[in-house]
Design a protein around this motif. Sequence first.
Motif: not given
Lengths: 1220, 283
Positions: A59, A62, A108-113, A193, A196-197, A200
């Motif tokens: 994170y 990013a 856009a970033l929020k869709t990832e993080i 966040g 989720d990371a 993964k």
Amino acid sequence: MGKQLKHLVARYGLIAVMLSLSIGLGLFLFINMQKKQTSHFSEHQHTLDTAYRASLQMYHLAIENFYSSTINRNDILQLLETAVTSQGPQQDLARGRLYRKLFPAYQALKTEIPLQLQFYLSDGTSFLRFHKPDRYGDPLLEFQESVRLANAEKRHVHGFETGKVRSGFRYVFPLIYQDRYLGSAAVSVTAKGIRDALAKLDPNREYTFLVNRDLTEPYIFPEQQWLYSPADIHPDYLLEDANAILPDSPPPLSAGATAINRQLRKNQQVQAALKQGRPLTTHATVDGSSHIVSMLPIMDIKGLTAGYLISYAQDPVSAAFFTEFVIYLTTMLFVLAVMTILMLRIRRWTVALSSEKHNLQAMNNALAEGVYVTDSKGSIERINPAACKALGFSEQDLLGKTAHDLFHCHSDNAFLPKDDCPFFTAISQGQPYQGEEIFRHRSGSILTVELASRPIWVSGKLIGSVTAFHDITARKATEERLKQSEEISRKLSTAVEQSPTAIIITDLDGIIEYANPQFLQMTGYGEEEVLGNGARLLNSGYMPNGFYKELWRTISAGRTWNGEMLNRRKDGDLYWELNAISPIRDRYNCITHYIATKTDISGRKRMEETLRENEEIQRTLMEGLPIPLVIIDAATRIIESVNPAAAQLIGSPEEEIVGNRCHSVLCPAQEDSCPILDLNQSVDSSEKFLIRHDGRQTPVLKTVRKITIKGREKLVECMMDIRDRLEAEESLRIANSQWKEATAKAEQLAEAADAANLAKSTFLASMSHEIRTPLNAILGYSQLLQKDSELHPNHREQIQTINRSGDHLLELINDILEVSRIEAGHVTLHPVPLDFRQLMADLASMFKLSCQQKDLRFDMALGQELPRYLNADRAKIRQVLINLLSNAVKFTDHGQISLRASGSTTDQLNWLIAVDIIDSGPGIDPGEQDKLFEAFEQTSSGRSSGLGSGLGLSISRAYAEQLGGELLLEKSAAGSGSQFRFTFSAQQCAGDELQLTPSGNRCQIDSIAPQFLPIKALVVEDDPNSRNMLCETLAEIGFSVEAVASGEEALRQVSKWEPDLVLMDVQMAGMDGYQATRHLRSLPNRKQMKIIIVTAGGLASCDLSKQTIEAGADDYIAKPFKTTELYTKLKSLCGFDYLYSPVTITQKSAGEIPLNPEAVQNLHESLLAALKQAVDDGDMIHFSELLDEVGASDGALRDYLSTLADRYEYEKLLNLLSQA
Amino acid sequence: MRCTIWLTILSVWCLTGTSFALEVVRFAPLPMEDRETVMKQFRPMTDYLQQHLGISIEYVYADSYANILEKFRNGDIDLAYLGPLPYVELRGSHPQAEPLVHFKEASGQTTYTCGLAVFADSTFPLKNLKDKKLALTQPLSTCGYLSANGLLRQHGSSLESNYYRYLGKHDAVALAIVQGLFDAGGLKTAIGKKYAHLGLTIIDETDPLPSFALVGNKATLKPELLNQIRHALIAIDPEGKHRTMLADWGDNIRYGTVPSDDTNYDVIRELLGEVTIPDEGNF
């Protein structure tokens, strides 16, 4: 002490060693497992820490990129500068443009993080929240250390931090444009966040994120408080959105992880670690499944433990460690146990062998028998001391020698060669030998020995033998002498055994040593029971004191005692025996034993006793017999004996009677015609006269029988004085004659009374039916006609008069029928809870008015002890009191009327209530008082008044008796008034049982509700008036009606028309109503049809109900009935509803209702009088019925009168009715 | 004596055991803003009702107005916070919908207005507006098609002369305008004003409309409970003793209540008239 220790060591040493070894090995295995587990936990903890750091790093990169490429641009910073330097709408516009500019990149970033973006002013105030655009302007400097640091030191700051909305990792960047510090921008990654990371990186683990309560709770927006809930694992930590209500919240924990948290809440190690902010990995088992839980403390920018990242994962490895430990431990313990058991067993065997050898040696030396062991050639190898002693040799003399050569010889002391010696031959050949042999003592004396020899075989080879012997020389000599003595004893014994006389031999103390069979048979004891016991076993206890002393003195002196004694057998029977007891002396002439010979003489003794008793009985019988008895010698007819009773009857002393001829005293008229002696009868039983000493004759009943005593014939005469009996028989004869006459008369009277009663009952039943049937029509039609709204007022009043007259007539009939029911015992009690004081108050209110109208005083007194609530038949009590009070008012013209009530009880539950009604009227003539309570009887004043039927007091008294009390005229005299006392029994009850009937709305039935129509009703009635009235009554409210006049027609019509309801008259020509009902019920498919019996009979309700059920009808109604009563019954039976005319009584205060005085005056005179009479009588049921008539012409007046009645305002009511 | 008291309490508890199970009431707030905001607004109110009436309130959340009305009709919702148009639609097909109370606006009035909003730098005139992109909430939202079209018609235009699209929530409409995705939008005036600091400007608003109401489902709740809910809310005194408590309530519902009646909605029924509201946008 040392010996004991040695013993303990020998006994438990091995076990202690093995136990120590087990514990040591177990500990080794356990520590080994712990090491493996610690290593495993450490690896897990390290993995979590690494994954967490990797996620943060990811994170970080990013967000750094986002900052440098998107935020830290000139156009953005310029826009921000405009915004922070302007005010009002300009600033709003600039802020809006900043939002517009950055929003696409943020989105856009929020869709990832899952992140939050916020701009701060240089003073730390929130300027723009992208994740919460409506909130801005709140100060954050003091609360968020990251912002404070970034602002103060103008550098990037990042780390974990709690927020006002959410907690997360915050990356704060200072924003500087053209050397002007504008503020800062913060990008936060939420807990989701991070989670989720991590998920993964390691999807096999479950994660939760806790925040420190103290660092979170005070700072979050108040409206966010609900989002946080206490963590199950530790109270110092909170869980964000535990139920995952918000879309960007992590999913809720699984049930397994939640259960682990609850379990770890009780784990001291975990609690301590969380409290101190230490990392920890531990193990938990839930539902049999093994889990590993790692807890990683999250430090905030200030270095405080701001939260915890906890991971949960299945942990087969720890379980495997444990399983391995258990298997190793079990195996080790098993091996050690087996070894211990084997070693213990071997040691026990060794000890046993050693002990056995020692014992054998000792036994051998201690043996009284001589034992020696020889080799295969017969040479002695070993010999015990007993053998040496018996043979007179030393052990050295014998060892190596042959027994045959040294001491074995034969019966004739001859020497036999070895090969001819059976003993030597047997043992040489390895055979056992047993028998008596002759050994020679060293001194040369001959010994007879009994020997036994056994060969010794080892591995199938004969190596020698062992021989045991003992000297039996003395025993052989004794046996010879004994044989001779036994022969003599046997002969003597046989003589004693066979003796018919019982013989026992005792020692000097009397203890039986021998008893022969005859003794055992005589006493019933077994041999084992008498031997060893004293002869006193037979003692009966009846022999005199000193008897046994004398016996012992005799035999102790060496003399023989002879005599009789009473003894007791084993079964308790007593018997006499003849005894001869002699001493037995030994060869020194000393007494060693006693011998007793006994003969049973009980039979002889018994005979002697019986003879003596019989004589005694005869003598006592003769003298004590209350019956005169005379014994006469048959040959001479001389009186031989008389008993005292006979002497008393004759009146002379016995000595004067005895010796006389019998005819001179006993039966003088039968000289030469004695029924026994002269007429040869066996028995004479007849009445005779005997001559007393004064010459008077006395009648007696005499029984004479001939008997033979000692070969001489005698006459036994028994007599009985029968003078009293003859007198009693005469009296009885006279009484019998009188009784027969009286019975005949009573039967005649009873027949007459039955006939009269039957006639009365028939008349009453007939009258009842004959009057009720037309009366039914009168009342029915008059009620129907009243409904006609077009009726002329005059005609309406006339019809109302008809209706009231009918009602009056009906009441009269009902009174008469009530008397009839009382006489037949058909009246039953219906106890209900009642407020007795209220009842008395109502009555007082009622009668106070009547008294005022006649200028009478009225007073009432209720005893303090009276309970308020009672359980009794309210209606009957009320009727009795109204009747008594009405009479008092009716017959009293001046003075006063008193009503007094008192009560008594013994248990506070059951009460006897007494009510006195005292008037100052004319009193009742004493001559009339007797008939006062008889039916149809009236006093002269009653007759003169022309009021009443003469049934009131009769019914009242019957009711009082039914109520468990009585109705009495206490006192009365002409001119001084009367006092009646009415008592009844009742039970006290709780007031809350009272069911008060509230006055409700009055409605008039219009018709059956249309949804229930059509309903077909068939009327079966032979009287055309009643039939038509009933048809109209039913049709009025919507029934489809048809009518027939007989039961037979009804059957046909029901089959044809299939009605829903049948109203069935009872008394009809042909088939009566009950028969018709039974036939209808037997028709197929007519079970649902309702049948109501309509009867005019005067039967009691219980009888009617019984007959109705027996016939198969559903209900009954008695003629004449009120229309509303019929309608109510039909509704409950058929289950339909009515439509009502809404005639509602307005429950206003009576005082508030405006009343036109003319309204009462407009009522018809007869209706007014009836209303007044009803109030006077307290008959509010009748009053209520009359109100319906009032309502037909004036609804308001009806409501007003009803309200007054409901409120017990009788005084006002009566005043109103009297004014008119 | 003590034993008797305990026995009595035990008996009563046994006899009325079921009454200890709280009655569950399913409440649906209108999804006017994002879910978190909506929950934050209503949570204190439902906590208050739970405490005062001894009931348990469960949230039923749906993003579509139509979905809420459908659930209400099916008996899956007992209580809903509805605007006037959704209520009128619901009542038309489900007579058991009973308006209990109106929530007062910040002004203390029991009415509110819907507005047309634009970004502060917009320059186009409202008169005869044509070919502009308009953001609307939901077809069944009072401030959606119904109000926006009414306002445009007052200025010689209509929604059909422009492009419109439904975005769902009022705050979504506000932010979409700020983000420059739409030229204008229709939303509740009060919500629009919350975004004034982002340059959102209300350029016109409707006449007062009956404010939002709490609507009970007579088909699923007993009349006594509906009355209790109504009285519990009417009893709230925003100026007096409940002032502190109301500070935590959502800004849509924190200013007190007045009893509601179906006739209050006649104005909406007249406004609706014969208008047919399209279910979807036209671009």
